[in-house]
Design a protein around this motif. Structure first.
Motif, PDB file in Angstrom:
ATOM      1  N   GLY A  96       0.771  -1.242   0.000  1.00  0.00           N
ATOM      2  CA  GLY A  96       0.000   0.000   0.000  1.00  0.00           C
ATOM      3  C   GLY A  96       0.795   1.280   0.000  1.00  0.00           C
ATOM      4  N   GLY A  97       2.107   1.185  -0.135  1.00  0.00           N
ATOM      5  CA  GLY A  97       2.928   2.393  -0.186  1.00  0.00           C
ATOM      6  C   GLY A  97       3.246   2.945   1.191  1.00  0.00           C
ATOM      7  N   ILE A  98       3.735   4.175   1.218  1.00  0.00           N
ATOM      8  CA  ILE A  98       4.060   4.853   2.468  1.00  0.00           C
ATOM      9  C   ILE A  98       2.892   5.754   2.836  1.00  0.00           C
ATOM     10  CG2 ILE A  98       5.651   6.381   3.679  1.00  0.00           C
ATOM     11  CD1 ILE A  98       7.823   5.601   1.740  1.00  0.00           C
ATOM     12  N   ASP A  99       2.163   5.395   3.886  1.00  0.00           N
ATOM     13  CA  ASP A  99       0.983   6.155   4.303  1.00  0.00           C
ATOM     14  C   ASP A  99       0.021   6.348   3.126  1.00  0.00           C
ATOM     15  OD1 ASP A  99      -0.469   7.439   6.349  1.00  0.00           O
ATOM     16  OD2 ASP A  99       0.192   9.414   5.664  1.00  0.00           O
ATOM     17  N   GLY A 100      -0.068   5.338   2.276  1.00  0.00           N
ATOM     18  CA  GLY A 100      -0.954   5.380   1.128  1.00  0.00           C
ATOM     19  C   GLY A 100      -0.343   5.954  -0.135  1.00  0.00           C
ATOM     20  N   HIS A 101       0.846   6.512  -0.054  1.00  0.00           N
ATOM     21  CA  HIS A 101       1.523   7.080  -1.221  1.00  0.00           C
ATOM     22  C   HIS A 101       2.335   6.007  -1.942  1.00  0.00           C
ATOM     23  CE1 HIS A 101       0.917  11.355  -0.006  1.00  0.00           C
ATOM     24  NE2 HIS A 101       1.010  10.865   1.227  1.00  0.00           N
ATOM     25  N   GLU A 102       2.178   5.882  -3.234  1.00  0.00           N
ATOM     26  CA  GLU A 102       3.093   5.047  -4.015  1.00  0.00           C
ATOM     27  C   GLU A 102       4.481   5.678  -3.975  1.00  0.00           C
ATOM     28  OE1 GLU A 102       4.053   3.765  -8.648  1.00  0.00           O
ATOM     29  OE2 GLU A 102       2.309   5.016  -8.179  1.00  0.00           O
ATOM     30  N   LEU A 103       5.507   4.879  -3.719  1.00  0.00           N
ATOM     31  CA  LEU A 103       6.889   5.373  -3.724  1.00  0.00           C
ATOM     32  C   LEU A 103       7.496   5.130  -5.092  1.00  0.00           C
ATOM     33  CD1 LEU A 103       9.361   6.549  -2.287  1.00  0.00           C
ATOM     34  CD2 LEU A 103       9.941   4.219  -1.551  1.00  0.00           C
ATOM     35  N   ARG A 104       7.889   6.189  -5.759  1.00  0.00           N
ATOM     36  CA  ARG A 104       8.541   6.105  -7.062  1.00  0.00           C
ATOM     37  C   ARG A 104      10.011   6.471  -6.896  1.00  0.00           C
ATOM     38  NH1 ARG A 104       4.039   9.227 -10.891  1.00  0.00           N
ATOM     39  NH2 ARG A 104       2.390   7.635 -10.712  1.00  0.00           N
ATOM     40  N   VAL A 105      10.880   5.567  -7.257  1.00  0.00           N
ATOM     41  CA  VAL A 105      12.318   5.773  -7.090  1.00  0.00           C
ATOM     42  C   VAL A 105      12.978   5.973  -8.449  1.00  0.00           C
ATOM     43  CG1 VAL A 105      14.496   4.748  -6.338  1.00  0.00           C
ATOM     44  CG2 VAL A 105      12.450   4.493  -4.927  1.00  0.00           C
ATOM     45  N   LEU A 106      13.599   7.127  -8.630  1.00  0.00           N
ATOM     46  CA  LEU A 106      14.441   7.382  -9.796  1.00  0.00           C
ATOM     47  C   LEU A 106      15.870   7.019  -9.428  1.00  0.00           C
ATOM     48  CD1 LEU A 106      13.183  11.021 -10.547  1.00  0.00           C
ATOM     49  CD2 LEU A 106      12.264   8.890 -11.491  1.00  0.00           C
ATOM     50  N   THR A 107      16.595   6.385 -10.329  1.00  0.00           N
ATOM     51  CA  THR A 107      18.014   6.094 -10.084  1.00  0.00           C
ATOM     52  C   THR A 107      18.855   6.758 -11.168  1.00  0.00           C
ATOM     53  OG1 THR A 107      17.933   4.008 -11.319  1.00  0.00           O
ATOM     54  CG2 THR A 107      17.504   3.902  -8.942  1.00  0.00           C
ATOM     55  N   CYS A 108      20.099   7.064 -10.800  1.00  0.00           N
ATOM     56  CA  CYS A 108      20.975   7.784 -11.723  1.00  0.00           C
ATOM     57  C   CYS A 108      22.415   7.353 -11.478  1.00  0.00           C
ATOM     58  CB  CYS A 108      20.827   9.295 -11.509  1.00  0.00           C
ATOM     59  SG  CYS A 108      21.666  10.323 -12.745  1.00  0.00           S
ATOM     60  N   ASN A 109      23.174   7.164 -12.556  1.00  0.00           N
ATOM     61  CA  ASN A 109      24.585   6.783 -12.465  1.00  0.00           C
ATOM     62  C   ASN A 109      25.438   8.035 -12.337  1.00  0.00           C
ATOM     63  OD1 ASN A 109      27.118   5.691 -12.604  1.00  0.00           O
ATOM     64  ND2 ASN A 109      26.791   4.567 -14.500  1.00  0.00           N
ATOM     65  N   GLU A 110      25.998   8.220 -11.175  1.00  0.00           N
ATOM     66  CA  GLU A 110      26.819   9.407 -10.887  1.00  0.00           C
ATOM     67  C   GLU A 110      28.208   9.321 -11.514  1.00  0.00           C
ATOM     68  OE1 GLU A 110      29.737  11.337  -7.993  1.00  0.00           O
ATOM     69  OE2 GLU A 110      29.478   9.287  -8.723  1.00  0.00           O
ATOM     70  N   ARG A 111      28.662   8.120 -11.847  1.00  0.00           N
ATOM     71  CA  ARG A 111      29.873   7.838 -12.645  1.00  0.00           C
ATOM     72  C   ARG A 111      31.187   8.328 -12.030  1.00  0.00           C
ATOM     73  NH1 ARG A 111      28.074   6.044 -17.557  1.00  0.00           N
ATOM     74  NH2 ARG A 111      25.950   6.690 -18.137  1.00  0.00           N
ATOM     75  N   ASN A 112      31.189   8.733 -10.763  1.00  0.00           N
ATOM     76  CA  ASN A 112      32.394   9.327 -10.172  1.00  0.00           C
ATOM     77  C   ASN A 112      32.894  10.502 -11.013  1.00  0.00           C
ATOM     78  OD1 ASN A 112      33.052   7.952  -7.728  1.00  0.00           O
ATOM     79  ND2 ASN A 112      33.572   6.146  -8.922  1.00  0.00           N
ATOM     80  N   ASP A 113      31.950  11.280 -11.515  1.00  0.00           N
ATOM     81  CA  ASP A 113      32.264  12.387 -12.416  1.00  0.00           C
ATOM     82  C   ASP A 113      31.447  13.603 -12.000  1.00  0.00           C
ATOM     83  OD1 ASP A 113      33.320  13.297 -15.251  1.00  0.00           O
ATOM     84  OD2 ASP A 113      31.189  13.809 -15.195  1.00  0.00           O
TER      85      ASP A 113
END
Length: 424
Positions: free
Chosen positions: A84-101
């Motif tokens: 059911g998510g967090i307190d009813g909120h769907e959790l959407r996770v974006l990921t990103c490659n920081e590349r050590n740059d």
């Protein structure tokens, strides 16, 4: 209709039938909104709007990589959304490659802004300036970074869950002081690495030891024989060699064990994140170079029962993702950071979560209980360490661990507060 201004003059009876029909259509549409048909999600009377966050880390580079952090974030989202998510909120996770740059790191932060993330959670980067500038401009909080950059402990929008490299190195010096006549520190020849000698020296001074010998090494080298030889020479008989090279620590100690023995007794050491149980196992366990090694960490040993909730989530929702090692401090930090996020969203308890609501909740003293993985976390002004260079540290505790019979075990029970060592 609420919110609609009344006309200042009375209309004459010149309405056409078409105007009356349009008015009737508007009234019907308004009634449908009031009675709940067509309610916009996330507004009053609708379902809670999704909560979008970002987790970034370097993946597939020639230096330190942290693929377990975004992988843990995705597994966490699958777990909370399955119930059911967090307190009813769907959790959407974006990921990103920081590349050590630095450019890639800034791109990740700008993407978080563009995609309306309400927070950056549990991420890793050495490039604090490049990350925090876009986040600060958009008032997006940074919750539970790995602790690699100065900005994580100075920015008004950063909410760290550990004491970063500062507490690890100060703690490592404090841990080594009773057992090491002299200490040699092998560290990356980078801007971030330049801060490490002063930190370990503060810990050594706590035990009335002299300064560590500073041995610089390339962050992306494939062989560290010269650095290993120099470190052994500087440590001397009865001394200690501690290496803090992130993922490349394994490469260093591989070179170190190939240096010919010269009869001197030299103990090895490191910090968690540079050395962990998988590396100890792969290098021979109790018969390998890490037997008896002293290690400093932020959290309890990976076998501690307090990690069971995280392990259960990994087992059920990580789909056997090899990137997620429950003993990896990056994975552990991400778990704790998302634990904090969950507590914040539940405390806000509103249909729409914004960056401002998150920062207000944290600034006003919301307490986060991590189940014994850290002391209770709170980010009020009076909770912060206030040490020069690290004013926003709220968790000044570390753990002292040792390798016995090939296993990482506590050297000392509980946490060790290194706040005074850092000059608070």
């Amino acid at each position: 209709m609420t919110g609609r201004r009344r006309p200042s003059t009375v209309r004459t009876h010149t309405h056409t039938w078409s105007a009356r029909i349009r008015a009737l259509g508007t009234a019907v549409a308004g009634a449908s909104l009031i009675t709940g048909c067509g309610v916009i999600p996330g507004t009053s009377g609708g379902s809670p709007a999704p909560v979008t966050v970002m987790t970034f880390a370097p993946v597939g580079t020639n230096a330190t990589n942290m693929p377990g952090m975004p992988a843990m974030a995705k597994a966490y989202a699958r777990w909370v959304n399955s119930s059911g998510g967090i307190d009813g909120h769907e959790l959407r996770v974006l990921t990103c490659n920081e590349r050590n740059d630095s450019s890639a790191a800034a791109d990740c932060a700008r993407r978080a802004v563009k995609e309306d993330a309400v927070a950056v959670v549990g991420s890793y980067s050495q490039f604090g300036k490049e990350i925090m500038a876009p986040l600060e401009a958009a008032s997006i909080p940074f919750i539970g970074g790995y602790g690699m950059s100065e900005e994580e402990f100075t920015s008004f929008l950063s909410y760290p869950v550990n004491g970063g490299q500062a507490t690890l190195l100060a703690g490592n010096g404090q841990q080594l002081a009773p057992d090491c006549d002299r200490t040699a520190l092998v560290r990356p020849d980078t801007i971030t690495g330049d801060d490490l000698p002063d930190l370990i020296d503060a810990g050594l001074a706590h035990g009335r030891r002299g300064e560590a010998a500073d041995v610089r090494a390339a962050e992306d080298a494939t062989d560290y024989t010269k650095a290993a030889e120099l470190a052994r020479e500087r440590a001397g008989d009865g001394g200690c060699v501690t290496a803090v090279l992130g993922e490349k620590t394994e490469t260093f100690f591989d070179s170190y064990r190939r240096v010919p023995e010269d009869g001197r007794t030299i103990r090895v050491s490191s910090v968690l994140g540079s050395v962990g149980q998988p590396l100890i196992d792969s290098t021979g366990g109790k018969n390998g170079p890490f037997e008896g090694a002293l290690l400093t960490g932020w959290y309890p040993v990976a076998s501690d029962p307090a990690w069971k909730p995280m392990r259960d989530v990994i087992e059920k929702h990580a789909f056997q993702d090899d990137a997620i090692d429950p003993a990896d401090p990056g994975v552990q930090t991400t778990w704790i950071a998302y634990t904090a996020l969950k507590k914040v969203v539940e405390a806000i308890h509103e249909d729409v979560i914004t960056p401002g609501k998150i920062t207000n909740a944290l600034d006003r003293g919301l307490k986060v209980d991590t189940g014994g993985l850290t002391p209770p976390l709170r980010w009020r002004y009076e909770d912060m360490l206030g040490a020069p260079g690290f004013p926003r540290i709220v968790n000044r505790d570390v753990t002292f661990q040792v390798v016995r019979n090939g296993r990482l075990v506590p050297e000392r029970k509980g946490f060790v507060d290194v706040g005074k060592t850092l000059g608070a």
